[in-house]
Design a protein around this motif. Structure first.
Motif, mmCIF file in Angstrom:
data_model
loop_
_atom_site.group_PDB
_atom_site.id
_atom_site.type_symbol
_atom_site.label_atom_id
_atom_site.label_comp_id
_atom_site.label_asym_id
_atom_site.label_seq_id
_atom_site.Cartn_x
_atom_site.Cartn_y
_atom_site.Cartn_z
ATOM 1 N N SER A 1 -9.761 -1.365 -1.957
ATOM 2 C CA SER A 1 -8.933 -2.561 -2.150
ATOM 3 C C SER A 1 -8.587 -3.207 -0.820
ATOM 4 O O SER A 1 -8.600 -4.437 -0.692
ATOM 5 C CB SER A 1 -7.655 -2.186 -2.906
ATOM 6 N N THR A 2 -8.304 -2.402 0.196
ATOM 7 C CA THR A 2 -8.013 -2.930 1.534
ATOM 8 C C THR A 2 -9.186 -3.722 2.076
ATOM 9 O O THR A 2 -9.024 -4.821 2.641
ATOM 10 C CB THR A 2 -7.660 -1.778 2.493
ATOM 11 N N VAL B 1 -9.566 -7.111 0.075
ATOM 12 C CA VAL B 1 -8.587 -8.147 0.375
ATOM 13 C C VAL B 1 -8.848 -8.772 1.745
ATOM 14 O O VAL B 1 -8.675 -9.980 1.937
ATOM 15 C CB VAL B 1 -7.153 -7.599 0.284
ATOM 16 N N ASP C 1 0.828 -1.213 0.000
ATOM 17 C CA ASP C 1 0.000 0.000 0.000
ATOM 18 C C ASP C 1 0.860 1.260 0.000
ATOM 19 O O ASP C 1 0.611 2.201 -0.763
ATOM 20 C CB ASP C 1 -0.926 0.004 1.223
ATOM 21 N N ASN D 1 -4.274 -7.676 -3.260
ATOM 22 C CA ASN D 1 -4.147 -6.270 -2.894
ATOM 23 C C ASN D 1 -3.416 -5.479 -3.976
ATOM 24 O O ASN D 1 -3.823 -4.352 -4.320
ATOM 25 C CB ASN D 1 -3.390 -6.163 -1.569
#
Length: 478
Positions: free
Chosen positions: A220-221, A224, A57, A195
């Motif tokens: 996205s976090t 996942v 990230d 991710n």
């Protein structure tokens, strides 16, 4: 409902009778070392993979530019600190299930896992109230309005992933109590890939998706975390060894006795974890007072020790299971061996990293800062100094985290909580401030304060384990 499920439901409605305690042979030191290593190595690898999720990230946020990286990184740090505190309560599931399995009490294992799901919902509800106000919190902590606004947007979408993350923690502890830890490792590795693809698609507008930047990172976090939970759930529901637990049968029915036990045992764990994580957050703020070079050097050194810390952290989780199983089996000798083996492994590994940080710190720092650039000369010099202090830091940090995991296996959590609060905030923070700003040792003084605080906690927890019988931690072993 099948005949087997009906039998489970009927059994759950019966008054709880303690099953007959099995008599187990005492393990040799070699057998205990083997069992601990087999259980621990996937946990250690999974912790490193979890770090890779955060690193992915941060790297991809950096592609958006320094301003958005700053916003995303500070929001991630804020969310993770609160998640560690709230989610830390669920660590209670590990020793409770481990002790129940040691007693061969299948019903208690099943009910504790279900109530772990209930506890996750309760904890997530409180966490959401805080993190949905992420922008206000960042402003409260002195961040610039634009940084706070961008960080708040990220948190609005990332927060929804914390619920499946908590549910995944419950299943992870359930599997660990059965010495089944490799699946979580592979699921986490797969999660890193998911991710990356999610960030690439949603942050930058690839594969036909809109360019959402930090909003896309938050989505996205959440995706996942949901993916990882569903993988673990599918495994538990379909695997022949775990199907007998019927974890989702009568999930709607609360078991307040076990739910209270999770919060009774787990709340001090969460408080201790929050005290430690908030100390590191406070240290970063003090480093910022000393200038950009000092803060950059601190960030690099902290990243180095964070990677090393994953090994004793994984060992501490294995220690909780091994000690919990021994306590459930009423084996004082196996409790002793499980505790000392885990502590020995943790401190032994940290002796190696301490030596490396003391002798060749520049090798690790070069992975983050290019020594050929003039602008990096001062941060590199400071980071080398910090890592040399970390040589001492490593030993006590490894000891305190593994000793905490050992005591957790005995459901001893309130005492370690107070030890942590006293050590981290009663000693570490004020001593670091004193050394840095009164005795003019600057960043090195702050690191000395962290080392002092961790040393206090490590010594207290070690003495607690040594005196485990005198203070009544082995009452279930009689």
């Amino acid at each position: 409902m099948t005949i087997e499920q009906t039998a489970v439901v009927h059994n759950d409605r019966q008054p709880h009778h303690e099953p007959q305690k099995p008599r187990v042979p005492d393990l040799s030191w070699t057998e205990e070392m083997r069992e601990t290593l087999v259980l621990a190595w996937p946990m250690v690898a999974a912790q490193l993979a979890m770090m890779a999720l955060g690193v992915t990230d941060v790297i991809m946020m950096g592609w958006l530019g320094p301003e958005k990286l700053a916003a995303g990184a500070i929001a991630t740090s804020l969310g993770f600190t609160f998640f560690l505190g709230f989610g830390g309560v669920l660590n209670a599931v590990s020793p409770i299930i481990a002790q129940a399995r040691g007693r061969r009490d299948i019903k208690s294992v099943r009910r504790c896992a279900r109530q772990g799901f209930w506890a996750s919902l309760i904890l997530f509800s409180g966490l959401t109230v805080i993190l949905l106000n992420g922008e206000r919190l960042l402003l409260l902590f002195g961040q610039e309005p634009l940084v706070a606004a961008r960080g708040g947007i990220y948190m609005l979408y990332a927060v929804w992933g914390f619920f499946p993350a908590m549910l995944a923690m419950v299943l992870r502890f359930f599997l660990a109590a059965h010495a089944d830890t490799r699946l979580f490792l592979w699921v986490t590795i797969a999660g890193v890939g998911v991710n990356f693809v999610g960030n690439y698609a949603l942050m930058f507008g690839n594969f036909g998706f809109p360019r959402l930047e930090l909003m896309g990172a938050g989505i996205s976090t959440s995706v996942v975390n949901a993916f990882m939970f569903l993988c673990l759930l599918a495994y538990v529901l379909w695997h022949r060894h775990y199907k007998r637990y019927y974890l989702l049968v009568r999930l709607w029915k609360a078991d307040f006795e076990r739910l209270r036990e999770i919060f009774r045992v787990g709340t001090p764990i969460g408080a201790m974890i929050f005290a430690e994580s908030s100390l590191f957050g406070g240290v970063s703020i003090m480093m910022g007072w000393l200038g950009t070079d000092t803060l950059a050097a601190h960030s690099v050194a902290l990243q180095c020790i964070a990677v090393a810390f994953m090994v004793p952290l994984g060992l501490s989780q294995a220690a909780t299971v091994r000690v919990g199983l021994a306590a459930g089996q009423q084996s004082r000798e196996n409790v002793r061996k499980a505790g000392w083996v885990s502590i020995g492994f943790g401190v032994g590994f940290m002796c190696i990293t301490a030596g490396l940080f003391a002798v060749i710190p520049e090798v690790f720092i070069s992975a983050f800062l290019d020594g050929n650039l003039e602008i990096n000369r001062e941060p590199i010099r400071l980071a080398i100094t910090f890592l040399q202090v970390a040589a001492v830091f490593q030993l006590v940090d490894g000891l305190q985290v593994v000793a905490g995991g050992v005591l957790r296996g005995l459901k001893d959590t309130s005492f370690p909580m107070w030890a942590g609060i006293i050590g981290y905030w009663g000693v570490g923070a004020p001593f670091g401030y004193l050394m840095a700003f009164v005795f003019d040792l600057d960043g090195r003084g702050i690191w000395m304060g962290m080392a002092a605080g961790l040393a206090v906690v490590a010594v207290i927890l070690l003495i607690r384990f040594i005196r485990r019988e005198q203070v009544g931690l082995l009452k279930e072993c009689y």
